[in-house]
Design a protein around this motif. Structure first.
Motif, PDB file in Angstrom:
ATOM      1  N   VAL A 174      44.861  52.265  46.189  1.00  0.00           N
ATOM      2  CA  VAL A 174      44.594  51.014  46.915  1.00  0.00           C
ATOM      3  C   VAL A 174      45.674  50.764  47.962  1.00  0.00           C
ATOM      4  O   VAL A 174      45.387  50.430  49.125  1.00  0.00           O
ATOM      5  N   GLU A 175      46.934  50.928  47.589  1.00  0.00           N
ATOM      6  CA  GLU A 175      48.039  50.666  48.513  1.00  0.00           C
ATOM      7  C   GLU A 175      48.036  51.658  49.672  1.00  0.00           C
ATOM      8  O   GLU A 175      48.300  51.293  50.820  1.00  0.00           O
ATOM      9  N   THR A 176      47.716  52.933  49.390  1.00  0.00           N
ATOM     10  CA  THR A 176      47.675  53.937  50.457  1.00  0.00           C
ATOM     11  C   THR A 176      46.563  53.623  51.451  1.00  0.00           C
ATOM     12  O   THR A 176      46.750  53.729  52.670  1.00  0.00           O
ATOM     13  N   LEU A 177      45.402  53.253  50.938  1.00  0.00           N
ATOM     14  CA  LEU A 177      44.312  52.862  51.834  1.00  0.00           C
ATOM     15  C   LEU A 177      44.678  51.632  52.656  1.00  0.00           C
ATOM     16  O   LEU A 177      44.314  51.518  53.832  1.00  0.00           O
ATOM     17  N   ARG A 178      45.395  50.696  52.022  1.00  0.00           N
ATOM     18  CA  ARG A 178      45.823  49.500  52.754  1.00  0.00           C
ATOM     19  C   ARG A 178      46.760  49.859  53.896  1.00  0.00           C
ATOM     20  O   ARG A 178      46.633  49.346  55.016  1.00  0.00           O
ATOM     21  N   MET A 179      47.723  50.753  53.644  1.00  0.00           N
ATOM     22  CA  MET A 179      48.658  51.166  54.688  1.00  0.00           C
ATOM     23  C   MET A 179      47.939  51.909  55.814  1.00  0.00           C
ATOM     24  O   MET A 179      48.254  51.727  56.996  1.00  0.00           O
ATOM     25  N   GLU A 180      46.951  52.747  55.444  1.00  0.00           N
ATOM     26  CA  GLU A 180      46.191  53.464  56.473  1.00  0.00           C
ATOM     27  C   GLU A 180      45.377  52.483  57.321  1.00  0.00           C
ATOM     28  O   GLU A 180      45.277  52.629  58.543  1.00  0.00           O
ATOM     29  N   ALA A 181      44.801  51.474  56.663  1.00  0.00           N
ATOM     30  CA  ALA A 181      44.042  50.463  57.412  1.00  0.00           C
ATOM     31  C   ALA A 181      44.957  49.666  58.337  1.00  0.00           C
ATOM     32  O   ALA A 181      44.587  49.363  59.485  1.00  0.00           O
ATOM     33  N   LEU A 182      46.153  49.327  57.867  1.00  0.00           N
ATOM     34  CA  LEU A 182      47.102  48.599  58.717  1.00  0.00           C
ATOM     35  C   LEU A 182      47.510  49.433  59.917  1.00  0.00           C
ATOM     36  O   LEU A 182      47.648  48.921  61.038  1.00  0.00           O
ATOM     37  N   SER A 183      47.747  50.747  59.708  1.00  0.00           N
ATOM     38  CA  SER A 183      48.102  51.618  60.827  1.00  0.00           C
ATOM     39  C   SER A 183      46.970  51.693  61.847  1.00  0.00           C
ATOM     40  O   SER A 183      47.196  51.653  63.062  1.00  0.00           O
ATOM     41  N   THR A 184      45.741  51.781  61.336  1.00  0.00           N
ATOM     42  CA  THR A 184      44.588  51.822  62.245  1.00  0.00           C
ATOM     43  C   THR A 184      44.464  50.519  63.030  1.00  0.00           C
ATOM     44  O   THR A 184      44.222  50.524  64.245  1.00  0.00           O
ATOM     45  N   GLU A 185      44.648  49.383  62.362  1.00  0.00           N
ATOM     46  CA  GLU A 185      44.553  48.088  63.048  1.00  0.00           C
ATOM     47  C   GLU A 185      45.673  47.920  64.059  1.00  0.00           C
ATOM     48  O   GLU A 185      45.470  47.329  65.127  1.00  0.00           O
TER      49      GLU A 185
END
Length: 707
Positions: A380-391
């Protein structure tokens, strides 16, 4: 524009904080707060609970009113953006030369404001839903209270009924106070949204001003490029390490996360799940590093475009290609963000489901369950960080897109210079057609139009001067001067056009073909226009109608406003302007009341009763007319005994007035005539008939009552 809370949420304003404090104190005094709660029945316990609930709700109303007052004050006293803490903390902001780093920091402030606005809108929708629920709850409580009173009656003194009645009243009051609280919370949400919107409104011109002051230095560019390279090297190392960690994990057979087979022990199932989730977490870390590297390359690519853009190195044709590429990348990142958000939501659900599935199961080590939950949370945390980088990358590209849109709405100075230097000479010398063996170019057309316009204004100035001189020196009437002014204007325009043709060596004989075509077109399609044009010239020469004349046409009195070549503009007495073709003024019978002077004759017919002294009546009428202000003494008014009518002796008064006040003077004369006749006891007659019955026998009259 800043808005206050009262402007955002219309309707009855809420109670003041002092009023709610006073209401709470009165409520506590009424019920001797805190109430006793020992040895109480169920109904009494519910009553005590409602008392506490109302007291707490009133306390929350006081807090909400205090917050609302602070927000309203903040809305009306928003400070300039440079004094905000988030803006003032940006280094080198006060410098006249703004770097891209400073501009990106300002973009971050704008994005934070936008996110705050979105959160405020969500809160507004939530409080509106709560307000609807509170409204329905209050309506139900009030209906129950009224139904209870209708069933029991106010005179019933049974203790249990009295307690139930008080409880129903308290329940209604609690719902009412909760409704008031929800209204305040809705106003609070609206005020927070207004505060954010006003801040955004103040921040936009501040950001635009700093965007115009962006200056690049080679040191800053090299520093940013070096930062990109260093970050890329670190990400490559991190990717290599995560890839090695992923490769070291042994792949396992797929294990169902649903129902557990009977032959597999719970401990073995959890161990296999932990290994599977650990491998998925390692794969997510690899994907995260790859995304970071990909986003870094995108940022570096568009940073180069951005540097060229602010240094005016991008041609306009290249601008559209970059914009199209940027739009495609933004769409791809938006889709990627949605995909990551959905995966993250699913991973959160899996983590919760795992905890619920194995909670309290015997034979499983708590450390093993904890490792499984840690692996799920890591995903969950890794996906969150990837989403933040994309945003974050998406936000940078959107900022650059805004900069392109703001600039592409106009040309830069370098682009204007390039266009003027390369294309203007070609356009200036472009050949339109050949006339009389001479090339007619754009430059020739420009000078012809320019000289015609200048000549027209010169001709109009000369004609107006001539008209003023004719009016002041020659003492001609304004209408006559206007006619001569028009003739001078048209004559000068024709002379100027001939001179311009001669200046450019264009012989009129070379236009014979064009003239023949024009004559043919006039003969078939422009007969009415030509007829009106010739009529306008005749009107200007013969001058049967002048500007300012009063003419009668089709039974209507019209004032001539202006006479043109094709039509004449007239003003009706109802203040409506009409356009009359000039041919109608020559072909029809027109009465010009002011052709020779501005004096008009008016008549007033008067009928008096039979038996009135006729000579005295004529003298009274004549004297009343003479005494009317505005009636001219010369020609002298006169009154004529004009008719023996059916019901009256007819008289007609004739008098002369100026055209400007004709209607008002006639009305005043009628008033004077009516007053004078009344003074002399001469009755104004009205239609009447006498019926004479000639019969030899008496007429029998019978009266009967209808049933």
């Amino acid at each position: 524009m800043k808005r206050g809370v009262e402007e955002i949420v219309p309707g009855t304003p809420p109670k003041s904080e002092e009023e709610v404090i006073e209401a709470r104190a009165s409520f506590r005094k009424q019920y001797r707060f805190p109430p006793e709660n020992n040895n109480l029945t169920a109904a009494q316990t519910r009553k005590v609970r409602l008392i506490y609930e109302i007291d707490i709700t009133l306390s929350e109303q006081i807090d909400a009113l205090s917050q609302l007052a602070k927000l309203n004050l903040a809305i009306r006293n928003i400070l300039p953006p440079e004094t905000w803490e988030s803006v003032a903390s940006i280094p080198d902001l006060s410098s006249q030369q703004v770097s891209l780093k400073v501009l990106d920091s300002l973009y971050a402030v704008r994005n934070n404001l936008s996110r705050s606005g979105e959160l405020a809108r969500r809160e507004t929708r939530r409080t509106d839903r709560n307000l609807d629920l509170a409204t329905r709850s209050y309506e139900r409580a009030e209906k129950q209270r009224m139904d209870f009173e209708d069933r029991t009656g106010a005179e019933d003194s049974n203790s249990s009924i009295v307690t139930d009645r008080e409880t129903a009243a308290l329940a209604s009051q609690a719902a009412e106070e909760k409704l008031a609280l929800r209204r305040l919370q809705s106003r609070l949400a609206q005020a927070e949204l207004a505060l954010v919107d006003n801040k955004i409104e103040r921040f936009q011109p501040f950001l635009a001003d700093h965007r115009l002051r962006v200056i690049f230095s080679p040191e800053h560019v090299q520093e940013q490029i070096g930062a990109f390279s260093a970050k890329e090297a670190d990400l490559e190392k991190s990717l290599l390490a995560s890839q090695e960690q992923f490769d070291q994990l042994t792949p396992n057979a797929p294990v169902s996360t649903g129902l557990v087979a009977a032959e597999v022990t719970p401990g073995e199932t959890v161990r296999q799940l932990a290994q599977s989730y650990g491998r998925d977490a390692a794969h997510a870390r690899v994907s995260l590093n790859q995304s970071w590297i990909n986003h870094l390359n995108i940022q570096r690519q568009f940073y180069g475009h951005r540097v060229d853009f602010y240094q005016n190195k991008i041609k306009r044709r290249q601008m559209s290609e970059i914009t199209r590429e940027l739009d495609l990348e933004i769409q791809r990142l938006e889709s990627e963000t949605d995909y990551l958000r959905n995966r993250m939501a699913q991973a959160r659900q899996d983590a919760v489901r795992i905890g619920d599935q194995f909670a309290g199961t015997t034979g499983i080590s708590p450390q093993l369950i904890q490792s499984l939950q840690d692996a799920a949370q890591e995903i969950v945390e890794t996906l969150r960080m990837e989403a933040l980088s994309t945003e974050s990358t998406l936000s940078r590209l959107r900022n650059f897109n805004d900069e392109l849109l703001n600039r592409t709405s106009g040309y830069t100075w370098h682009e204007i210079q390039a266009i003027l230097g390369d294309r203007l000479p070609l356009a200036w010398n472009y050949q339109l057609f050949i006339l009389n063996d001479r090339a007619f170019r754009v430059s020739t057309l420009f000078w012809v139009v320019f000289l015609v316009v200048i000549g027209f204004f010169f001709a109009r100035y000369i004609s107006r001067t001539a008209g003023s001189l004719l009016t002041s020196k020659a003492h001609l009437a304004p209408g006559v001067s206007a006619a001569y002014e028009k003739l001078v204007l048209y004559l000068l325009v024709v002379v100027i056009c001939i001179l311009i043709f001669n200046l450019f060596n264009f012989s009129l004989t070379s236009l014979t073909v064009v003239s023949g075509v024009l004559a043919l077109a006039v003969g078939f399609g422009s007969q009415e226009v030509l007829k009106n044009f010739i009529s306008g010239i005749i009107l200007l020469i013969e001058r049967p109608v002048h500007k300012g004349d009063l003419i009668e046409m089709d039974g209507r009195i019209l004032k001539v406003e202006s006479i043109g070549l094709r039509s004449t503009q007239v003003l009706d007495f109802d203040n409506s302007q009409k356009i009359v073709p000039n041919s109608l003024l020559l072909e029809n019978v027109i009465t010009n009341w002011t052709l020779s002077d501005n004096i008009l004759r008016s008549t007033i017919p008067v009928g008096v009763a039979y038996g009135s002294p006729t000579r005295k009546t004529a003298e009274v009428l004549l004297e009343a007319t003479r005494s009317t202000e505005g009636v001219l003494a010369s020609p002298e008014p006169f009154a004529l005994f004009s008719d023996f009518g059916d019901s009256a002796l007819g008289f007609t008064i004739y008098f002369w007035t100026n055209t400007a006040d004709r209607l008002k003077i006639s009305s005043e004369a009628r008033h004077r005539i009516a007053e004078a006749l009344a003074t002399e006891n001469i009755a104004i007659s009205f239609p009447q008939h006498d019926v004479h019955l000639d019969s030899l026998n008496p007429i029998r009259v019978e009266l009967s009552r209808q049933s």
